[in-house]
Write a protein that holds these residues in place. Structure first.
Motif, mmCIF file in Angstrom:
data_model
loop_
_atom_site.group_PDB
_atom_site.id
_atom_site.type_symbol
_atom_site.label_atom_id
_atom_site.label_comp_id
_atom_site.label_asym_id
_atom_site.label_seq_id
_atom_site.Cartn_x
_atom_site.Cartn_y
_atom_site.Cartn_z
ATOM 1 N N TYR A 98 55.807 34.978 51.808
ATOM 2 C CA TYR A 98 55.746 36.381 51.388
ATOM 3 C C TYR A 98 56.720 37.162 52.255
ATOM 4 O O TYR A 98 57.301 36.624 53.194
ATOM 5 C CB TYR A 98 54.318 36.916 51.520
ATOM 6 C CG TYR A 98 53.793 36.892 52.920
ATOM 7 C CD1 TYR A 98 53.182 35.752 53.427
ATOM 8 C CD2 TYR A 98 53.941 37.992 53.765
ATOM 9 C CE1 TYR A 98 52.734 35.713 54.728
ATOM 10 C CE2 TYR A 98 53.484 37.956 55.070
ATOM 11 C CZ TYR A 98 52.890 36.814 55.548
ATOM 12 O OH TYR A 98 52.453 36.776 56.841
ATOM 13 N N PRO A 117 51.801 34.937 73.785
ATOM 14 C CA PRO A 117 52.772 35.423 72.809
ATOM 15 C C PRO A 117 54.137 34.788 73.009
ATOM 16 O O PRO A 117 54.564 34.545 74.143
ATOM 17 C CB PRO A 117 52.840 36.931 73.082
ATOM 18 C CG PRO A 117 51.543 37.271 73.743
ATOM 19 C CD PRO A 117 51.202 36.051 74.567
ATOM 20 N N LEU A 120 61.079 35.180 61.552
ATOM 21 C CA LEU A 120 60.132 36.108 60.916
ATOM 22 C C LEU A 120 59.113 35.364 60.059
ATOM 23 O O LEU A 120 57.984 35.818 59.894
ATOM 24 C CB LEU A 120 60.895 37.110 60.028
ATOM 25 C CG LEU A 120 61.612 38.238 60.754
ATOM 26 C CD1 LEU A 120 62.540 38.983 59.801
ATOM 27 C CD2 LEU A 120 60.605 39.214 61.369
ATOM 28 N N ALA A 139 51.333 31.539 64.583
ATOM 29 C CA ALA A 139 50.786 32.892 64.515
ATOM 30 C C ALA A 139 51.179 33.757 65.697
ATOM 31 O O ALA A 139 51.016 34.978 65.643
ATOM 32 C CB ALA A 139 49.261 32.817 64.428
ATOM 33 N N ASN A 140 51.679 33.176 66.760
ATOM 34 C CA ASN A 140 51.933 33.944 67.974
ATOM 35 C C ASN A 140 53.383 34.342 68.170
ATOM 36 O O ASN A 140 53.787 34.738 69.263
ATOM 37 C CB ASN A 140 51.440 33.163 69.201
ATOM 38 C CG ASN A 140 51.930 31.728 69.184
ATOM 39 O OD1 ASN A 140 52.631 31.321 68.261
ATOM 40 N ND2 ASN A 140 51.556 30.969 70.204
ATOM 41 N N VAL A 141 54.190 34.289 67.092
ATOM 42 C CA VAL A 141 55.619 34.545 67.210
ATOM 43 C C VAL A 141 55.981 35.919 66.629
ATOM 44 O O VAL A 141 55.796 36.158 65.443
ATOM 45 C CB VAL A 141 56.436 33.455 66.477
ATOM 46 C CG1 VAL A 141 57.924 33.778 66.528
ATOM 47 C CG2 VAL A 141 56.167 32.088 67.075
ATOM 48 N N SER A 142 56.489 36.816 67.482
ATOM 49 C CA SER A 142 57.102 38.039 66.963
ATOM 50 C C SER A 142 58.594 37.994 67.271
ATOM 51 O O SER A 142 59.048 37.139 68.033
ATOM 52 C CB SER A 142 56.457 39.289 67.554
ATOM 53 O OG SER A 142 56.737 39.398 68.937
ATOM 54 N N VAL A 143 59.351 38.882 66.689
ATOM 55 C CA VAL A 143 60.802 38.738 66.654
ATOM 56 C C VAL A 143 61.478 40.039 67.090
ATOM 57 O O VAL A 143 60.947 41.122 66.870
ATOM 58 C CB VAL A 143 61.265 38.380 65.221
ATOM 59 C CG1 VAL A 143 62.756 38.058 65.185
ATOM 60 C CG2 VAL A 143 60.459 37.229 64.670
ATOM 61 N N VAL A 178 57.102 41.633 63.193
ATOM 62 C CA VAL A 178 56.649 40.462 62.435
ATOM 63 C C VAL A 178 57.066 40.640 60.975
ATOM 64 O O VAL A 178 57.650 41.652 60.607
ATOM 65 C CB VAL A 178 55.124 40.271 62.557
ATOM 66 C CG1 VAL A 178 54.733 39.930 63.993
ATOM 67 C CG2 VAL A 178 54.378 41.491 62.060
ATOM 68 N N ALA A 194 52.728 41.446 57.335
ATOM 69 C CA ALA A 194 52.059 40.393 58.104
ATOM 70 C C ALA A 194 51.036 40.976 59.076
ATOM 71 O O ALA A 194 51.139 40.814 60.299
ATOM 72 C CB ALA A 194 53.091 39.535 58.828
ATOM 73 N N PHE A 216 48.001 40.055 59.732
ATOM 74 C CA PHE A 216 47.322 39.048 60.547
ATOM 75 C C PHE A 216 48.123 38.708 61.782
ATOM 76 O O PHE A 216 47.610 38.692 62.905
ATOM 77 C CB PHE A 216 47.052 37.774 59.733
ATOM 78 C CG PHE A 216 46.892 36.569 60.606
ATOM 79 C CD1 PHE A 216 45.808 36.471 61.472
ATOM 80 C CD2 PHE A 216 47.839 35.561 60.610
ATOM 81 C CE1 PHE A 216 45.673 35.375 62.321
ATOM 82 C CE2 PHE A 216 47.710 34.469 61.448
ATOM 83 C CZ PHE A 216 46.624 34.374 62.309
ATOM 84 N N LYS A 217 49.402 38.419 61.589
ATOM 85 C CA LYS A 217 50.200 37.974 62.720
ATOM 86 C C LYS A 217 50.299 39.064 63.791
ATOM 87 O O LYS A 217 50.158 38.788 64.989
ATOM 88 C CB LYS A 217 51.600 37.564 62.247
ATOM 89 C CG LYS A 217 52.321 36.680 63.225
ATOM 90 C CD LYS A 217 53.695 36.262 62.742
ATOM 91 C CE LYS A 217 53.640 34.942 61.973
ATOM 92 N NZ LYS A 217 55.008 34.409 61.741
ATOM 93 N N TYR A 265 47.069 39.276 65.569
ATOM 94 C CA TYR A 265 46.861 38.101 66.413
ATOM 95 C C TYR A 265 47.608 38.233 67.738
ATOM 96 O O TYR A 265 47.079 37.965 68.813
ATOM 97 C CB TYR A 265 47.311 36.851 65.657
ATOM 98 C CG TYR A 265 46.989 35.567 66.361
ATOM 99 C CD1 TYR A 265 45.715 34.995 66.261
ATOM 100 C CD2 TYR A 265 47.936 34.905 67.130
ATOM 101 C CE1 TYR A 265 45.413 33.806 66.916
ATOM 102 C CE2 TYR A 265 47.644 33.714 67.776
ATOM 103 C CZ TYR A 265 46.374 33.165 67.668
ATOM 104 O OH TYR A 265 46.066 32.001 68.317
ATOM 105 N N ILE A 266 48.863 38.668 67.650
ATOM 106 C CA ILE A 266 49.665 38.820 68.870
ATOM 107 C C ILE A 266 49.109 39.934 69.749
ATOM 108 O O ILE A 266 48.992 39.791 70.972
ATOM 109 C CB ILE A 266 51.150 39.075 68.490
ATOM 110 C CG1 ILE A 266 51.722 37.829 67.814
ATOM 111 C CG2 ILE A 266 51.970 39.436 69.725
ATOM 112 C CD1 ILE A 266 53.042 38.043 67.118
#
Lengths: 241, 241, 241, 241, 241, 241, 241, 241
Positions: free
Chosen positions: A195, B185, B209, B214-218, C219, C223, C225-226, C229-230
């Protein structure tokens, strides 16, 4: 190729379809028909014509409605609703049909690996294609990299294949990771699963094209048939010397 | 914040730059200056003004030419030509400056992990930023997924960090793979490394992205400073209760 | 991790799903299941298996139809139709399950801030996720920058959080504005809210990636949830020393 | 319009340039010339022809080399190296030239606001254009939203203008924030400032197009002239009844 | 602004909506509500609250279903099914509400011009907005450039306006062509009309952004409200000295 | 086609170039050579081989350096530095070479129209190509739509052509406007002229593809040769019955 | 053009439609109406007005519902459900209507070639348009390049046309291949046929724009009408001297 | 793998490079090194380490400057300036190194086919890679489809290969056309050759991904090494049973 009245026809003009009867001679396998934009009547004519020519039949992108009608019309055929494929005459391909090269009835080994359960329809299209070509196919599902022990547990089923098809959406990291473990070509299929910024498979496609693993080539988004076909070609060549 | 004539100034109007002296109070750290589009004269005025206010200085995107001039003008500063950063006053941040919260001089732990050697400049920008914040930083380089044993060998240096920064170009699969192994994170930095369909880092950006971890931000492409800053914030908070 | 017959299993092979039972040990929290492409039967099997393993359950992207069926099957669970989440066993996470680190039952504080009312479903997904992790969450809605006094009025509810999640579509300026006021990490979620050149969230995504505030990471579009979660990871770490 | 031999010419055919001498009558101001792709010889011919017709001259996108030559050739002119503009005859526009409407020599008020110091060249092009139109212009620089007190401090210089031009790169949040404070049109100019996912100004452009403030319209990336021209038109109309 | 118990409220907290009651004071007109993602119950609360505060109401993007319900609930209101707008209290804006500046009840003149009949819904949204602001509006439809005599025939209705809104899809050449004929600002609205490489209005958007006419600024695709609002602001200012 | 030793060769293998000597028989004109990526030595071999075969030569995208060398080597040739073309043997195409159809030495009429002076190099490539084909070509420059009287003044030179080539960058509105005035095909060439959101010609390309004029087809950005070639084909056919 | 009360009208104002009655005089053929966004009542008024003016009628993009109604209302008309066109008065175009040039009732020859059966609707729109213009049209279907003997078999039907329209989706290689065999212009129509990275026709569009064959120009995705119209213009000109 | 002190090392830590010495065991061939972002000193250390381990060396993307230095340092090596490759130890791969499978010194057959002369550098990278793997490679250049007889003339050199690599830019139709003639996998390499809407190879990439030929898979733009590697793997497997 079937002899119709003493003359080998290369093309069958069915009105809106111009069937390539010569494909098997040139390319090793009969023309596979893209079913999405053809109505059932057309598909029936196409199937009948191929069967008349004694060519095994594979139709892809067949909706459930069409598949049900085709299964009724051709009882020897088999419709796979997940893969959306219709097959007639897959098994027992007479090896003498392959012309100068001798091809055993069943040979070679392909593994198809998916990152998640949503990739199943594409993986099934891969498997149907590979088996239609007379190659055995092992499906290894839901081994995405976020749970790294999962791939480790199934590696023995993947290593040693003649070709591996990796089916993955989202970031498609699985293609690179699998590529690092095997010594055969990996055909990567990006899927439209995801998505937002997955953009219908573009993120997966770009990820696979930029794979740091040297043995990964890529086909179109959701192109399970094409990946299976290429994997089948590789497996078949290996054993057809 | 420095008291100039009995009054705390929030903004310093330096002509073409309006320096945010209040940043440290609101956000915990002084304004970091983006050096790319500022000439050396402007940078010198900015640095001097921050030092007058007893705020530690970090300038990013400083070319070698500018860096050399700045190092000459501020002997207490240090220019890192790989990271393209200029730092004055990193060490010995007086903890009383942080207001109500007490901050130890050095604390927390960040790991920065790169997929390839080309990611080094960005990784160095991460490290300089993290260390400027008074957090220790361990650089783990060239552990791309095509050689999977490499990450396994260095995992102990990564697991247990307060935050991990993953720096990777091409398909950037490393972010997802690392994400699956840690309980903190992960800040992912796509790099413009690669060619063709890497599109200057877009492929890596999209991959990160869409990470299945689930613990990945950008952060932005090549944005080593920002990733380091966020990782530093996380590490610092953890110890600053 | 539950002991089944004296042996800790890391993976549960449920046919089309390969559940990562080891996730909690490695990453601190159990695998969260993406519900969109799984049918109810599959989801039931997954939930049961997690409960058998005494792991709290969070399923995201659950349609109303599926949610109603799941709520009937698992009376201890709770379906949130706005967030499209299904939760079983959120509260009272036994702290001894976390291995070597001791985690209090409820701890930390996250603020989720939205630009407009249309961002509500994503904000609710954030809140459900944060609370499932045992972290408290305050929702601050409809404070888009066109009415600047609105953010000023609610700032006291935001400043002082361990992490802030900003949920915004269109131009997503709110992420940068909030970033300038707080001293903790901001996780920005672009939403697909808008029309025309918002391109289903791309404008918001790019805006957030280019934020001039140093503490903003991003994210995927929608998203929730993500991001939650972070934010939860950050809040949890802070208190789990 | 100048009368050449008793006849008003609408177009001047200068070989490779077909100058629109009628622009001032139709649109209120003479044709402004885009200097980027024209050589100095051509520019000189164009300027001379406009001066012969007693039309004030504005050339944009003039490199330093060309600007120096033009300044030598037309001592009455003024070259602005930051704005890259060359102007002759800005001041003392004879009001009787405007036909039926009477226009005072100097009138109206425009504010140009920038997010950062890198936006200066575009802001200068705005200012030169506005002043060439006989409208006063106030430049307010470096008030990006990451330091929110900065905009508050300068708001009195912005509120009450006839039009505001906001010049910003990166995420361009400033346009929306300013738009929420004023009761006049805001013309937003995205700049190509930034790196990575700013994509040469696309992120800023999209952000501005999706502004939640109702009074924000947008021009092309770096199009300082166009923004200034429209702001000038608005300011001029207000006083020209 | 309405005085509720002796105190002017700036914001009305309606649960999921935080209404900006101060907008009129800051920006000259009350907050206009985007109706697309709000249900009828919410819209009713919003409308009632604005009316309680004696602010005229404009809701945009109201579907026929919602519009019918609103028209029944507020008999003084008017629903325009083509424009998808709901208006209460447009006429007779009490001029004393505008604070220090005096505003006549009806004033100024805007022309809205469309390239084709498909652009009608957007053009109607423009007209409703302009008239709600107390400005007169003339709609000139279907004058696309492929039939160049059509624009010539209607030019007298366009020239002399305080602002012109051009609504066009496909290649949107009309904006540039109209821009060349008038001496006032042109606000261009790209529409999602077209097919194939019109990409839902992107082609029109890019065309308008690159207009060679200096007086053309652009708003979001299909953003009739915003274009009308800006045109109304310009027309209103001109007469409100 | 030249007879080399009694046999008509269809292809000349020159090592890294495989020249299509049969092009003229199949397509009416000899192969035109894209000069950009070929060195001078290769170009010389190609030119000589074509001349040996008595085929007139057109090389496109020839830099000044290469052009000077070619002009020295082939004194009968002519290098056009604006168009970047090198031509040998354009004039006096022996009509008997065209096989079964009789072609007069000079015939037909093409008009090439540009929006601005920056489009000149592309327009010159068009003109050189058209004239090389033995068709007359009239260049009408700088008639962009912002000065609408300019096109009106030159329309008589355009109407009545066999084909019109419109060369324009930025929003490229000129193609549609011209299309509305003529009864022959219009071949539109988007140019990379412009800045910002012109995206190197993409805006112009999209505008031309979405032209509301029915007689407009499009070629690649800056593809002056191709547009001229197609216009020449149309003009030539008309007279070659 | 019909004489209504002694005066030739150039434009018919039908309320929301401004019909270009002068198109035939300027461009050789009457205005063709895009039916997609017009309701049946409007279409009826348009058709009647054109017939009153004795102009032959072509409406494109007519859905089956509208087509059935139109066929009932105008018994002389003909609806083609595949092409989605409605035609009245195609045949027997009175040659005296063309003004100064004499045009025979039927003349010229166009070939329309498709790559696959899915391209049929677009090909039918081409054919209807060409025949409405009084030009004969031969449809050659399903000759995609994967079966190369198919094109060889039908080449005689293509070579010798006045213009060829190639209709193809996916990679659209057919346009280049056909272009290499003929000496007339090829108008290429990319179709939205395909999936995944065909991006609704973008891949085909780009392929055609980059064709290595010099005689290929391109129209919008699925723009069968425009391609047919241009091909018809070319064929008609050839015979209309 | 070389035995260093009685222990097989899997990874060589060279500071900024972590060399994968285990690649050959897992994947059949040693790690190939991407030379673009590594300096000569680093490349020398890498080469020496691989030679110490008795692994044949292939470095890609080596500039002329670096290549000259490497050739001087390793006289046994060979630099190809067109391919930008540096090879040491290609020939005489000891077959016993391949573990359980026996590999002859030279075996298999790959054809590399280019559309134009500009594709030469990529084709040379393919050839160097294939030959380094011990597979023979035949280069067939400049057979683009605009001159269709050219491919026919060289087909015998292509048909019968174990794998075919097609290298093409612009519209890349050649991949599909070749795919229709052969019975083995085709690996397609889009090149950045072209201009305008070729977008640096994107048009070619999309064309190849959408190929209607079932046997075509794709690698990154200009990725000659990867295509050659995959072709080599296929050819090698076929003979290595």
């Amino acid at each position: 190729m079937h002899d119709r009245g003493g003359k080998h026809e290369k093309t069958a003009d069915l009105g809106d379809v111009r069937l390539d009867l010569d494909r098997r001679r040139r390319c090793g396998f009969p023309e596979v028909v893209f079913g999405e934009s053809k109505d059932v009547a057309t598909l029936k004519r196409v199937i009948q014509r191929l069967l008349d020519d004694e060519q095994p039949v594979l139709i892809t992108r067949v909706s459930v409605d069409k598949g049900t009608e085709l299964a009724a019309a051709f009882p020897a055929g088999r419709y796979n609703a997940v893969a959306r494929t219709f097959v007639v005459g897959t098994l027992r391909v007479p090896s003498e049909d392959y012309g100068t090269r001798s091809v055993p009835t069943t040979c070679g080994r392909v593994a198809v690996v998916t990152a998640g359960t949503s990739d199943m329809p594409v993986a099934e299209e891969v498997r149907e294609t590979v088996e239609w070509m007379g190659v055995s196919c092992d499906s290894v599902v839901d081994v995405g990299v976020a749970g790294p022990q999962r791939l480790q547990e199934v590696l023995p089923r993947i290593v040693g294949s003649d070709a591996v098809v990796v089916v993955a959406g989202m970031e498609a990291a699985l293609a690179s990771v699998v590529g690092g473990y095997v010594d055969c070509p990996v055909i990567a299929v990006p899927t439209s699963v995801g998505y937002g910024a997955s953009f219908g498979g573009i993120a997966a496609l770009l990820g696979m094209l930029n794979s740091c693993a040297a043995n990964v080539s890529v086909v179109n988004i959701d192109a399970g048939f094409k990946a299976g076909y290429i994997a089948g070609l590789i497996a078949k060549r290996r054993v057809s010397k």
